[in-house]
Design a protein around this motif. Structure first.
Motif, PDB file in Angstrom:
ATOM      1  N   MET A   1     -33.584 -42.163  11.916  1.00 20.84           N
ATOM      2  CA  MET A   1     -32.376 -41.739  11.224  1.00 20.84           C
ATOM      3  C   MET A   1     -31.202 -41.739  12.213  1.00 20.84           C
ATOM      4  O   MET A   1     -31.299 -41.209  13.308  1.00 20.84           O
ATOM      5  CB  MET A   1     -32.584 -40.328  10.666  1.00 20.84           C
ATOM      6  N   THR A   2     -30.124 -42.346  11.816  1.00 24.71           N
ATOM      7  CA  THR A   2     -28.948 -42.428  12.677  1.00 24.71           C
ATOM      8  C   THR A   2     -28.208 -41.106  12.661  1.00 24.71           C
ATOM      9  O   THR A   2     -27.936 -40.551  11.602  1.00 24.71           O
ATOM     10  CB  THR A   2     -28.009 -43.545  12.180  1.00 24.71           C
ATOM     11  N   GLU A   3     -27.895 -40.623  13.862  1.00 27.72           N
ATOM     12  CA  GLU A   3     -27.173 -39.356  13.959  1.00 27.72           C
ATOM     13  C   GLU A   3     -25.695 -39.572  13.632  1.00 27.72           C
ATOM     14  O   GLU A   3     -25.100 -40.559  14.045  1.00 27.72           O
ATOM     15  CB  GLU A   3     -27.331 -38.752  15.346  1.00 27.72           C
ATOM     16  N   VAL A   4     -25.157 -38.629  12.893  1.00 29.44           N
ATOM     17  CA  VAL A   4     -23.734 -38.663  12.557  1.00 29.44           C
ATOM     18  C   VAL A   4     -23.063 -37.404  13.109  1.00 29.44           C
ATOM     19  O   VAL A   4     -23.729 -36.408  13.386  1.00 29.44           O
ATOM     20  CB  VAL A   4     -23.487 -38.767  11.030  1.00 29.44           C
ATOM     21  N   ILE A   5     -21.766 -37.467  13.252  1.00 30.23           N
ATOM     22  CA  ILE A   5     -21.027 -36.307  13.741  1.00 30.23           C
ATOM     23  C   ILE A   5     -21.030 -35.232  12.662  1.00 30.23           C
ATOM     24  O   ILE A   5     -20.658 -35.474  11.513  1.00 30.23           O
ATOM     25  CB  ILE A   5     -19.587 -36.695  14.132  1.00 30.23           C
ATOM     26  N   VAL A  13     -16.028 -39.498  23.055  1.00 26.16           N
ATOM     27  CA  VAL A  13     -15.197 -40.485  22.357  1.00 26.16           C
ATOM     28  C   VAL A  13     -14.114 -41.030  23.281  1.00 26.16           C
ATOM     29  O   VAL A  13     -13.685 -40.366  24.218  1.00 26.16           O
ATOM     30  CB  VAL A  13     -14.510 -39.879  21.109  1.00 26.16           C
ATOM     31  N   HIS A  14     -13.704 -42.245  22.990  1.00 28.12           N
ATOM     32  CA  HIS A  14     -12.469 -42.762  23.560  1.00 28.12           C
ATOM     33  C   HIS A  14     -11.392 -42.491  22.531  1.00 28.12           C
ATOM     34  O   HIS A  14     -11.598 -42.695  21.328  1.00 28.12           O
ATOM     35  CB  HIS A  14     -12.565 -44.266  23.857  1.00 28.12           C
ATOM     36  N   GLY A  58     -20.906 -45.717  18.138  1.00 29.92           N
ATOM     37  CA  GLY A  58     -20.498 -47.115  18.069  1.00 29.92           C
ATOM     38  C   GLY A  58     -19.418 -47.389  17.036  1.00 29.92           C
ATOM     39  O   GLY A  58     -18.808 -48.457  17.047  1.00 29.92           O
ATOM     40  N   GLU A  59     -19.165 -46.421  16.140  1.00 31.32           N
ATOM     41  CA  GLU A  59     -18.134 -46.626  15.113  1.00 31.32           C
ATOM     42  C   GLU A  59     -16.741 -46.341  15.672  1.00 31.32           C
ATOM     43  O   GLU A  59     -16.578 -45.581  16.623  1.00 31.32           O
ATOM     44  CB  GLU A  59     -18.377 -45.704  13.905  1.00 31.32           C
ATOM     45  N   SER A  60     -15.756 -46.943  15.041  1.00 32.44           N
ATOM     46  CA  SER A  60     -14.352 -46.692  15.361  1.00 32.44           C
ATOM     47  C   SER A  60     -13.627 -46.299  14.088  1.00 32.44           C
ATOM     48  O   SER A  60     -14.011 -46.725  12.996  1.00 32.44           O
ATOM     49  CB  SER A  60     -13.693 -47.949  15.940  1.00 32.44           C
ATOM     50  N   LYS A  61     -12.589 -45.498  14.250  1.00 29.79           N
ATOM     51  CA  LYS A  61     -11.785 -45.085  13.092  1.00 29.79           C
ATOM     52  C   LYS A  61     -10.356 -44.892  13.545  1.00 29.79           C
ATOM     53  O   LYS A  61     -10.096 -44.367  14.624  1.00 29.79           O
ATOM     54  CB  LYS A  61     -12.326 -43.783  12.504  1.00 29.79           C
ATOM     55  N   ILE A 138     -10.170 -43.665  17.312  1.00 28.14           N
ATOM     56  CA  ILE A 138     -11.334 -43.007  17.893  1.00 28.14           C
ATOM     57  C   ILE A 138     -12.468 -44.010  17.975  1.00 28.14           C
ATOM     58  O   ILE A 138     -12.796 -44.665  16.984  1.00 28.14           O
ATOM     59  CB  ILE A 138     -11.779 -41.806  17.023  1.00 28.14           C
ATOM     60  N   ASP A 139     -13.046 -44.143  19.151  1.00 32.15           N
ATOM     61  CA  ASP A 139     -14.249 -44.954  19.350  1.00 32.15           C
ATOM     62  C   ASP A 139     -15.355 -44.003  19.776  1.00 32.15           C
ATOM     63  O   ASP A 139     -15.276 -43.396  20.850  1.00 32.15           O
ATOM     64  CB  ASP A 139     -14.019 -46.011  20.441  1.00 32.15           C
ATOM     65  N   VAL A 140     -16.386 -43.860  18.949  1.00 30.60           N
ATOM     66  CA  VAL A 140     -17.477 -42.929  19.232  1.00 30.60           C
ATOM     67  C   VAL A 140     -18.417 -43.571  20.266  1.00 30.60           C
ATOM     68  O   VAL A 140     -19.059 -44.587  19.984  1.00 30.60           O
ATOM     69  CB  VAL A 140     -18.249 -42.550  17.948  1.00 30.60           C
ATOM     70  N   VAL A 141     -18.469 -42.971  21.453  1.00 30.67           N
ATOM     71  CA  VAL A 141     -19.310 -43.469  22.542  1.00 30.67           C
ATOM     72  C   VAL A 141     -20.716 -42.915  22.401  1.00 30.67           C
ATOM     73  O   VAL A 141     -21.711 -43.626  22.538  1.00 30.67           O
ATOM     74  CB  VAL A 141     -18.705 -43.084  23.921  1.00 30.67           C
ATOM     75  N   ASP A 142     -20.823 -41.603  22.117  1.00 27.53           N
ATOM     76  CA  ASP A 142     -22.125 -40.972  22.015  1.00 27.53           C
ATOM     77  C   ASP A 142     -22.012 -39.683  21.208  1.00 27.53           C
ATOM     78  O   ASP A 142     -20.936 -39.078  21.129  1.00 27.53           O
ATOM     79  CB  ASP A 142     -22.668 -40.648  23.415  1.00 27.53           C
ATOM     80  N   ILE A 143     -23.114 -39.295  20.601  1.00 25.47           N
ATOM     81  CA  ILE A 143     -23.214 -38.039  19.868  1.00 25.47           C
ATOM     82  C   ILE A 143     -24.344 -37.260  20.522  1.00 25.47           C
ATOM     83  O   ILE A 143     -25.483 -37.726  20.571  1.00 25.47           O
ATOM     84  CB  ILE A 143     -23.500 -38.248  18.371  1.00 25.47           C
ATOM     85  N   LEU A 144     -24.001 -36.082  21.063  1.00 22.29           N
ATOM     86  CA  LEU A 144     -25.000 -35.247  21.715  1.00 22.29           C
ATOM     87  C   LEU A 144     -25.425 -34.164  20.731  1.00 22.29           C
ATOM     88  O   LEU A 144     -24.727 -33.877  19.762  1.00 22.29           O
ATOM     89  CB  LEU A 144     -24.396 -34.625  22.973  1.00 22.29           C
ATOM     90  N   SER A 145     -26.538 -33.520  20.998  1.00 25.97           N
ATOM     91  CA  SER A 145     -26.958 -32.449  20.094  1.00 25.97           C
ATOM     92  C   SER A 145     -25.965 -31.307  20.184  1.00 25.97           C
ATOM     93  O   SER A 145     -25.187 -31.203  21.120  1.00 25.97           O
ATOM     94  CB  SER A 145     -28.357 -31.969  20.468  1.00 25.97           C
TER      95      SER A 145
END
Length: 148
Positions: A1-5, A13-14, A58-61, A138-145
């Motif tokens: 399952m892909t983690e989401v914010i 994020v950048h 990996g997503e951008s918005k 916003i470029d999502v680099v990583d999502i931590l717990s």
């Protein structure tokens, strides 16, 4: 399952900020130092957080926030008049210069000189982007717990 914010995520994020005319105001990509955002810690506005919810690594918005939801409106109480004698040749009173004053407790507060009239120097301590709508990329680099 892909983690989401989510509302309690810690995210890397950048952030690139652009002004209404499309010019870049700032970007974490310049020095390749992404920002860490802790969702729910009130360091960013609820409107900003809402834009991040559901994004994946990996997503951008791209989105635009009005001044009230980005860096705030210009506050007239943050504009001060300082005697020109407080300035020196090292930090001259010239329009456009950014000066830093040390507040009680050692907190440094930067302000921009916006006017020099006689012996009175106008210093604006508002954030430079206050009062403006700002477009964020916003470029999502990583999502931590949530407890990272």
């Amino acid at each position: 399952m892909t983690e989401v914010i989510k509302s309690d995520s810690h995210v890397i994020v950048h952030i690139t900020m652009k002004l209404a005319d499309g010019s870049a105001a700032d970007s974490t990509k310049v020095h390749n130092k992404p920002a860490k955002i802790i969702m729910g810690d009130e360091s960013i506005s609820p409107a900003f957080e809402a834009q991040l919810l559901g994004l994946q690594k990996g997503e951008s918005k791209e989105f635009t926030l009005q001044a009230v939801d980005s860096f705030g409106e210009t506050n007239p109480d943050n504009i001060h008049y300082v005697d020109i004698n407080k300035f020196s040749s090292d930090a001259p009173a010239q329009v456009g210069n950014i000066v830093t004053f040390t507040q009680p407790g050692g907190i440094e507060l930067p302000g921009m000189i916006t006017d020099v009239s006689g012996s009175s120097v106008t210093v604006d301590f508002n954030h430079p982007l206050a009062g403006q709508a700002v477009t964020f990329v916003i470029d999502v680099v990583d999502i931590l717990s949530g407890d990272a």
